[in-house]
Motif scaffolding. Structure first.
Motif, PDB file in Angstrom:
ATOM      1  N   PHE A 261       4.223  -2.532  17.270  1.00 38.81           N
ATOM      2  CA  PHE A 261       3.229  -2.942  16.276  1.00 38.81           C
ATOM      3  C   PHE A 261       1.799  -2.794  16.793  1.00 38.81           C
ATOM      4  CE2 PHE A 261       7.169  -5.346  15.252  1.00 38.81           C
ATOM      5  CZ  PHE A 261       7.467  -4.674  14.075  1.00 38.81           C
ATOM      6  N   ALA A 262       1.617  -2.992  18.098  1.00 36.45           N
ATOM      7  CA  ALA A 262       0.271  -2.812  18.655  1.00 36.45           C
ATOM      8  C   ALA A 262      -0.169  -1.352  18.476  1.00 36.45           C
ATOM      9  CB  ALA A 262       0.267  -3.192  20.137  1.00 36.45           C
TER      10      ALA A 262
ATOM     11  N   ALA B 165      -2.619  -0.714   6.411  1.00 35.64           N
ATOM     12  CA  ALA B 165      -3.363  -1.968   6.291  1.00 35.64           C
ATOM     13  C   ALA B 165      -4.589  -1.980   7.203  1.00 35.64           C
ATOM     14  CB  ALA B 165      -2.456  -3.159   6.610  1.00 35.64           C
TER      15      ALA B 165
ATOM     16  N   LEU C 218       0.814  -1.214   0.000  1.00 41.97           N
ATOM     17  CA  LEU C 218       0.000   0.000   0.000  1.00 41.97           C
ATOM     18  C   LEU C 218       0.847   1.263   0.000  1.00 41.97           C
ATOM     19  CD1 LEU C 218      -2.579  -1.138   2.708  1.00 41.97           C
ATOM     20  CD2 LEU C 218      -2.807  -1.286   0.221  1.00 41.97           C
TER      21      LEU C 218
ATOM     22  N   GLU D 175       3.096   0.538   6.444  1.00 44.23           N
ATOM     23  CA  GLU D 175       2.129  -0.419   5.871  1.00 44.23           C
ATOM     24  C   GLU D 175       1.195  -0.968   6.954  1.00 44.23           C
ATOM     25  OE1 GLU D 175       2.470  -1.282   2.475  1.00 44.23           O
ATOM     26  OE2 GLU D 175       0.969  -2.879   2.350  1.00 44.23           O
ATOM     27  N   TYR D 176       1.724  -1.193   8.160  1.00 44.75           N
ATOM     28  CA  TYR D 176       0.870  -1.624   9.291  1.00 44.75           C
ATOM     29  C   TYR D 176      -0.278  -0.641   9.498  1.00 44.75           C
ATOM     30  CZ  TYR D 176       3.008  -5.532  11.950  1.00 44.75           C
ATOM     31  OH  TYR D 176       3.426  -6.757  12.381  1.00 44.75           O
TER      32      TYR D 176
ATOM     33  N   LEU E  29       7.441  -0.802   6.037  1.00 43.17           N
ATOM     34  CA  LEU E  29       6.558  -1.851   6.543  1.00 43.17           C
ATOM     35  C   LEU E  29       5.782  -1.376   7.771  1.00 43.17           C
ATOM     36  CD1 LEU E  29       8.691  -5.055   5.998  1.00 43.17           C
ATOM     37  CD2 LEU E  29       6.395  -4.632   5.095  1.00 43.17           C
TER      38      LEU E  29
ATOM     39  N   LYS F 289      -1.014  -0.562  14.780  1.00 46.26           N
ATOM     40  CA  LYS F 289      -2.352  -1.029  14.395  1.00 46.26           C
ATOM     41  C   LYS F 289      -3.438  -0.111  14.969  1.00 46.26           C
ATOM     42  CE  LYS F 289      -1.127  -5.952  14.206  1.00 46.26           C
ATOM     43  NZ  LYS F 289      -1.283  -7.253  14.897  1.00 46.26           N
ATOM     44  N   ARG F 290      -3.246   0.286  16.223  1.00 49.54           N
ATOM     45  CA  ARG F 290      -4.267   1.102  16.855  1.00 49.54           C
ATOM     46  C   ARG F 290      -4.423   2.471  16.173  1.00 49.54           C
ATOM     47  NH1 ARG F 290      -6.829   1.357  21.940  1.00 49.54           N
ATOM     48  NH2 ARG F 290      -6.490  -0.886  21.913  1.00 49.54           N
TER      49      ARG F 290
END
Lengths: 347, 347, 347, 347
Positions: B192-193, B227, B72, B223-224, B220, B196-197
């Motif tokens: 990473f958490a 996504a 993306l 991208e997280y 990346l 995403k949040r």
């Protein structure tokens, strides 16, 4: 702290710096030299927060800190080695500990068979990831709570305490319910909210070194945990990021004797993540123990080629047996038996 | 992906690799050479997850990945530059944006006076930290929600959108309530958490590059966020950690043209954190714009010597005016006016 | 210099250190503090060679150096910028200089046509390698003296002074016979025998920064040359080696303002070697000038795809024209005309 | 080699690349995929020099090299370990070698007493610097030929072969007259003129790894020596330069198993230079042997506090005895006796 004045600093500049130091309640010790004057600061109990203020004053060339910024983690604060005991397994004591298991928990059969295999070879703590920090959002992210339940089952079956990673403050309570040791990953070494939160649990925490963490940063992150009241912190070297590309990371074993001098906390080394090559794990495990570490963390998988993560750096159970045999010889040469090895136990 | 076989690999080894590739539903293209055979894999849509499996097969020397693991964020996925618009301010468009303000919010007077000063000089986004990621647990940790309220008041007063850091998943809702742009700090680039949040909020996110992050890791992480559905991601270069010790970090401006080719996302550069020296901020702001960045993030403080954090790298308001004048000349030479400068506005 | 004593140091330890310092003919300034004592040393003219001796004494925790170990290169020694003039071309003066030409000299036609092209675009110094430092023994090693002769012919033809690399003490006389400026490559930055030898010639020397050189190392290497009597030293930043892999090296432009403060020597930046990507050269040339450098070194080749070395980072002549046009706009914004550009000449 | 085409490459672009490959006398293996086409090149004997040419063609995204660029140093070229024998001492054989002695030769008494002490403890090769590469021109530069004569006298007295550094092509004949092994320092690892010159002597050469050298660079430098006809090359890891600042360098022991796979050359590790701290030398010597190295190089000085160079990292003779005792236990655990230890000799 030492304030170094510029060669062109005026007497007024020097006086102004001394005044500020004295206003802080500290002593200024002026040391005039042939080219420049230095001003030593004494009277402080810890690191001086106002360093930046001095650095910006006219005529100041440099401000050099002398006092270490951490306290609870330091050998000066506590001289004796910290020993963490979990169900009869000691971390940081005279004998060595080996933590082993799969990178990710992938299923019941995979975890239980690995657990039994590593126990038979002499591991005394079981590792296994349920929440996985993955560089790509499209990679397998872990089994989550289902994985934690399998971990608890494996503990039940084998009697081994279990260690698993916690990635976020919101997961801490859940993970602490199942795990005996909370692992903080390299990428979270400076996740300060998470450090504080695990500092408020009563679970031992294994803090992996960040990819570009200095010793000072690392010890300050441990200090975050201890400052919240949790004294059971384990440090884990797992490779740093440098220009070097022959392995996944650069395995910094020379940090071990340095940490020994600075801190009383136990030190584990992880050759699996550090090198990223199964061929290097055996020699680097030997080297890790010979450098003076208190134990190893090793990835083992019944079928590395089909592992959902880190297959390239996982050992087959039979190769893990070979590793334990070789490491045991080094451990004997260090007079540090491996907990969990029958022979060692017999000594 | 390309599988390179060992010089000593047998025909059976080669055949076994081809079989595994075909079992994945892909094509194996065998290329025998005088010293070794290579096997090209085709038919895959994205990166191949099973690379590790192939690497562990007998006779395999190396597995070389060809396909970029992100999608993306890539220019191949979206050719046109992403432009993010907040209350009439554009990030990533033809004109440049300057974000400025104090490192930490320390009080009402400090924040409001700084906000008015930076606005007068041509900044169009106000920065200020309410939750502060500090290396030491004993350093000032930020004003928290009280700081966020002051930020909202400053926005009210000046009309400038505000950007502030969020450090933990549990703070996201709170911070998103006050901030126009959520900032993710270097030490959280692979939290990473948290990625995403913030990907599930509808606030633009500025993602600072990690201290030892490669371009691939950085993209990346972006991208997280994408996504999860949040397309408004801004990349911010803020210095990387290397052997080099003349400045706080190594300011990697050469990443700018590389990012331009690989991604459509806007690029901001932060010379304050990158260099940690106020003396370097002015020249490196000029250089950042000349390298092709879409804007700057600059720390400004009415009294750097008394700042509660980062005083050494904060500019006095009058020096920020000088910076804007010099940067404007570079911006003109690049045909990219600075939003917020009267002259630019008149164009 | 500051000697920091251990918290457990005895009064006898402290006295012993003071005695040694006084035996050196220097003054010891004892500063007792609540946790530890520091001892400031004054009376030294330069760096103190015996630091190691103090560090090994009982009770000594650390020895902190304050005085810069270099002298002739420093701004404190010589406040005004060094300007080097060769046949009317100035390096380090108010206007900018551009050095351009092929990586390797490959033949008469290749060199002469490139020389004329870069001159037409505004370059005023011609570069071209006759002795090539190549990582592999199987790569093209340069035309040697035949190349030097072609370089002299190109100078004759165009009037441009020429710069070329010298790799070994035994070549210095030969190269100095043909070249106007001797270039020392990154891999030879600490070839001390070579530094001394070029220090005894009367040719200006351009000293490229080593791949992992700190500013201190670099300036000390320049000091080697100057200590032999050659004051005409030019510093050239050409990229450092870090974990970063998006470009050939990490182009450290933030070293420019730091060097400006520490030294009076001219500073050139080389985006061709730093980035290794022709696509990055144009933006990074603009950024280099905007950071405050005194000029550029750029690789140009009439047919990069057939270059015998470094084709990937060489510009076509027409792209070099474009580069000069863009850089000129930045140069104008800096009020530093480019020598060799008609417009600049007219100012 | 693999040529990866851009997603937007046209059939004509692909055809053009294939034609160029075939013009080189090689085969092009086109592998169309759903997003992009890759072209595998086969038929080449070694590395392909024209890679740059392909990379610059229209539609080419990347060119990925597969073949290692070195040959003589590689395990594929020569499978059996190279064993170098000098006066009965073996380097690279089944038993271990320890090289020890002072950093700099400072005088007759200092060298001879150290030589006898290290021999008594089990060292079998004597080290000592006569030409010293020093960062600062104002530091002690070595005793030169007088030092070499003392080295020869120490060999006479003790029977130990001697190793000493050569810094410049012009010194090679002189140093080779006295030394049994020529040492090339880290800063000269890519001094290609010097590599070629020592390659034309018949003395074994110990090549220290450069501060920022990759394994590929290092092996190519060894290849330079071997390509001139000298097959007796020893590799020596001595610490690399990274962001890490707890020790002088980062001691990269994980390079040992990687080198073992790639090359047949002997591997020595030098914990003195790598760590720069005498406190770390003992544990890192143990770790070096446990990692699989063929031997150690250790700095020993009768009075480190008065050493003219590197005192901080030199061991007292009595501590060297302790080191040898501990290393012997590790060596036994590795089944690799130390040449020169009575006990080992008796096995």
């Amino acid at each position: 702290m030492l304030v170094v004045m510029d060669a062109h600093a005026t007497p007024e500049d020097i006086q102004a710096v001394c005044t500020v130091i004295e206003d802080m309640g500290l002593q200024a010790n002026t040391m005039p030299g042939p080219t420049r004057t230095a001003i030593g600061i004494t009277g402080n109990q810890g690191a001086i927060a106002e360093a930046a203020r001095l650095k910006l004053m006219p005529g100041v060339r440099d401000v050099i800190r002398v006092t270490a910024p951490y306290k609870l983690v330091s050998r000066e604060y506590r001289e004796a080695d910290t020993i963490i005991e979990i169900n009869g397994v000691q971390i940081g004591g005279p004998s060595l500990v080996v933590m082993a298991g799969p990178c990710s928990i992938e299923g019941r059969e995979q975890l239980l068979s690995t657990a039994e295999a590593v126990k038979a070879a002499g591991a005394t703590i079981l590792r296994g990831g349920a929440f996985k920090p993955r560089t790509s959002p499209y990679s397998f992210q872990g089994m989550g709570e289902d994985g934690l339940k399998l971990l608890a089952e494996a503990r039940e079956l084998t009697g081994m305490p279990v260690i698993t990673e916690v990635m976020d403050t919101e997961q801490v309570d859940l993970v602490a319910e199942y795990a005996d040791i909370l692992q903080l990953g390299a990428r979270n070494m400076q996740n300060f909210a998470l450090l504080k939160r695990v500092g408020r649990t009563r679970r031992p925490v294994m803090l992996k070194r960040g990819l570009s963490s200095t010793v000072k940063d690392w010890l300050l992150s441990a200090e975050y945990i201890m400052a919240e009241g949790n004294q059971a912190v384990i440090l884990c070297e797992r490779g740093i990021r440098t220009f070097d590309d022959h392995s996944r990371g650069t395995f910094d074993l020379s940090v071990v004797p340095v940490l020994r001098e600075l801190t009383h906390l136990p030190i584990i080394v992880d050759p699996s993540h550090a090198t990223g090559r199964w061929q290097s794990i055996l020699p680097m495990s030997r080297a890790g123990i010979a450098s003076g570490a208190d134990g190893l963390m090793i990835e083992v998988h019944p079928n590395p080629a089909e592992a959902w993560s880190d297959g390239e750096q996982s050992l087959l159970p039979e190769r893990f047996v070979e590793l334990m045999e070789q490491v045991e010889r080094i451990a004997d040469a260090m007079d540090r038996p491996i907990q969990g090895r029958t022979k060692a136990a017999a000594i």
